[in-house]
Design a protein around this motif. Structure first.
Motif, PDB file in Angstrom:
ATOM      1  N   THR A  31      28.143   7.234  44.885  1.00 15.23           N
ATOM      2  CA  THR A  31      28.802   8.034  45.949  1.00 15.23           C
ATOM      3  C   THR A  31      30.114   7.549  46.072  1.00 15.23           C
ATOM      4  OG1 THR A  31      28.262   6.893  47.936  1.00 15.23           O
ATOM      5  CG2 THR A  31      26.570   8.381  47.061  1.00 15.23           C
ATOM      6  N   TRP A  32      30.991   8.157  47.158  1.00 11.21           N
ATOM      7  CA  TRP A  32      32.574   7.670  47.425  1.00 11.21           C
ATOM      8  C   TRP A  32      32.371   6.151  47.988  1.00 11.21           C
ATOM      9  CZ3 TRP A  32      32.714  12.259  50.814  1.00 11.21           C
ATOM     10  CH2 TRP A  32      32.403  12.164  52.067  1.00 11.21           C
ATOM     11  N   HIS A  33      31.299   5.617  48.318  1.00 15.28           N
ATOM     12  CA  HIS A  33      30.970   4.511  48.582  1.00 15.28           C
ATOM     13  C   HIS A  33      31.230   3.259  47.664  1.00 15.28           C
ATOM     14  CE1 HIS A  33      30.207   5.279  52.892  1.00 15.28           C
ATOM     15  NE2 HIS A  33      29.230   6.169  52.526  1.00 15.28           N
ATOM     16  N   ASP A  36      34.292   1.467  48.674  1.00 11.52           N
ATOM     17  CA  ASP A  36      34.487   0.974  49.878  1.00 11.52           C
ATOM     18  C   ASP A  36      35.574  -0.207  50.005  1.00 11.52           C
ATOM     19  OD1 ASP A  36      33.430   2.858  51.202  1.00 11.52           O
ATOM     20  OD2 ASP A  36      31.629   1.791  51.799  1.00 11.52           O
ATOM     21  N   ASP A  52      32.675  13.138  46.329  1.00 11.31           N
ATOM     22  CA  ASP A  52      31.251  13.162  45.956  1.00 11.31           C
ATOM     23  C   ASP A  52      30.995  14.142  44.797  1.00 11.31           C
ATOM     24  OD1 ASP A  52      29.986  10.897  47.200  1.00 11.31           O
ATOM     25  OD2 ASP A  52      29.639  11.766  48.978  1.00 11.31           O
ATOM     26  N   GLY A  57      25.447  11.778  47.419  1.00 11.57           N
ATOM     27  CA  GLY A  57      25.631  11.460  48.823  1.00 11.57           C
ATOM     28  C   GLY A  57      25.575  12.449  49.804  1.00 11.57           C
ATOM     29  N   TRP A 165      20.964  -1.126  47.504  1.00 14.22           N
ATOM     30  CA  TRP A 165      21.880  -0.049  47.597  1.00 14.22           C
ATOM     31  C   TRP A 165      22.095   1.175  46.356  1.00 14.22           C
ATOM     32  CZ3 TRP A 165      26.824  -0.140  45.230  1.00 14.22           C
ATOM     33  CH2 TRP A 165      27.787   0.924  45.657  1.00 14.22           C
ATOM     34  N   GLN A 294      31.716  -0.400  53.798  1.00 12.93           N
ATOM     35  CA  GLN A 294      30.179   0.014  53.690  1.00 12.93           C
ATOM     36  C   GLN A 294      29.455  -1.590  53.785  1.00 12.93           C
ATOM     37  OE1 GLN A 294      28.629   2.557  53.792  1.00 12.93           O
ATOM     38  NE2 GLN A 294      26.306   2.063  52.757  1.00 12.93           N
TER      39      GLN A 294
END
Length: 449
Positions: A31-33, A36, A52, A57, A165, A294
């Protein structure tokens, strides 16, 4: 955050509204995380735009069947926001989108960074096989093996929270969108077009990346006229997560020095920075990122990248005009349906006696019939399986069973086709077909250990 119709993407902005836009594209299954750790520093100079992939996500599950289609959705999203020109950095699948932008929409792109990217990702067979596994078993097997592909062993062992994660990020992805993305990567091959990438490009790769490693990165640098290579030690495929400080520093340096000025409509010219004016992509002191967005992501780690420069490739010749030879479409479809390994073996076995027959098959069976738009490939696979059982051609059944799985049929649907054949073609023929199918399905749908 955004409301997301089917022709656009889920996105978010960070950074000052008046700053130039810098887009960060994600890898398959993330995802875009994943960005981070880069955002706090990048957002000091740029309006950072992250998106995304479909079904990732929590994004709406509208599958995109090609890199080009995903790129079109990205541009539609940007058009709706009034963003016309931007810098772009993408990782893996996100990098493929970056290459597509540079080739098809160069007027939108100010500068480009390709991270863990390849002009061709593995083989088409590998990605279609992954799609078969997900269609049959769900995403759990892929999710559990993701840390091995994404991180070095030492990092995964030292960062169990990030490992978990990563697993959960893949596990919560929509399976249909993941399969569609695999199909998109299976069809992606821009090796012959790299010479047409006309923007300053940073190619960045982890030294221990076993998915798209330094060899693939050097292929990009050799093909793109204005490209530089940075190899980050101690990092694998998701290098922005594993070595965030080094990646952040490289991106800041690249986009600060290689931002190409927009085309001037009044003069018809564009100002292009000279190659010698660019700052080499070797940080003397790695920059430490600020606090994470994150919490699960690891603290920044310093790593000194190794920079390299390669010569430009000769641009490919323009294609000839006229109706395409059915052979060209046929060999493409034949490979997509049967797989590269099967087709390569068939062509390698051909000699002076049988070569004309292989050409006949490619041109007429695959170029003229399988490439017709009247039936989709799932339906053609159903018809082919039934016809092979009817004719008792069990020696031809196994490759077409594999093809049926790649074309989207599930084992349950294949069973229904064979049961139907048992009624209309005879139990003895179906009995042999079930034996072949049982073995093929077991081989094709068992996740790798």
């Amino acid at each position: 955050m955004s409301e997301t119709p089917s022709n656009t993407l889920q996105y978010r902005f960070d950074g000052p509204e008046e700053a130039p836009v810098l887009i960060l594209g994600p890898s398959l299954g993330t995802t875009w995380h994943m960005w981070d750790r880069q955002v706090p520093e990048l957002a000091q100079q740029w309006r950072v735009f992250r998106f995304d992939l479909p079904g990732h996500g929590g994004a709406p599950a509208y599958p995109a069947g090609s890199v080009a289609e995903l790129t079109t959705r990205l541009l539609a999203t940007l058009d709706g926001l009034g963003v016309q020109r931007f810098g772009y950095a993408g990782c893996a699948f996100g990098g493929a989108v970056g290459v597509e932008l540079a080739l098809r929409h160069p007027e939108r792109l100010a500068s480009l960074a390709l991270i863990a990217t390849s002009p061709r990702f593995g083989t088409a067979d590998e990605f279609r096989q992954r799609g078969v596994i997900v269609r049959t078993n769900g995403l759990d097997p892929i999710a559990r093996s993701s840390p091995e592909r994404w991180f070095t062993g030492g990092f995964a062992a030292a960062q169990p929270a990030i490992t978990e994660w990563a697993v959960q990020m893949v596990r919560t992805t929509d399976p249909g969108c993941y399969i569609a993305a695999c199909e998109a990567l299976a069809a992606f091959d821009v090796r012959a077009e790299l010479g047409r990438v006309g923007v300053p490009t940073l190619v960045l790769v982890g030294s221990d990346d076993q998915v798209t490693g330094p060899a693939e990165a050097r292929t990009l640098v050799a093909g793109i006229p204005d490209a530089r290579l940075a190899v980050v030690p101690g990092a694998s495929h998701l290098v922005p997560v594993e070595q965030p400080a080094a990646v952040t520093d490289l991106l800041v340096r690249h986009f600060s020095t290689a931002w190409q000025i927009a085309h001037d409509a009044s003069t018809g010219q564009i100002a292009v920075p000279s190659a010698h004016a660019m700052v080499p992509a070797v940080p003397t002191a790695p920059v430490a990122s600020t606090a994470p967005v994150q919490p699960a992501l690891a603290p920044p780690q310093a790593a000194s990248p190794v920079a390299e420069i390669a010569a430009a490739a000769v641009p490919p010749q323009a294609p000839a005009h006229g109706r395409p030879d059915p052979y060209e479409a046929g060999i493409k479809v034949r490979r997509e349906v049967l797989g590269d390994a099967h087709v390569d073996h068939a062509l390698e076995q051909a000699d002076e006696f049988s070569g004309d027959f292989q050409e006949f098959l490619t041109r007429y069976e695959w170029g003229e019939i399988w490439d017709r738009p009247g039936l989709d490939r799932r339906t053609r696979s159903c018809v082919t399986l039934a016809a092979l059982v009817t004719g008792g051609h069990l020696d031809e059944l196994a490759p077409h069973l594999r093809a049926a799985l790649r074309n989207g049929l599930t084992p349950g649907e294949i069973k229904e086709v064979l049961l139907q054949a048992a009624v209309y073609c005879g139990v003895p023929a179906a009995n042999g077909a079930f034996r072949v199918a049982q073995q093929v399905i077991r081989e094709e749908t068992t996740p790798p250990e």
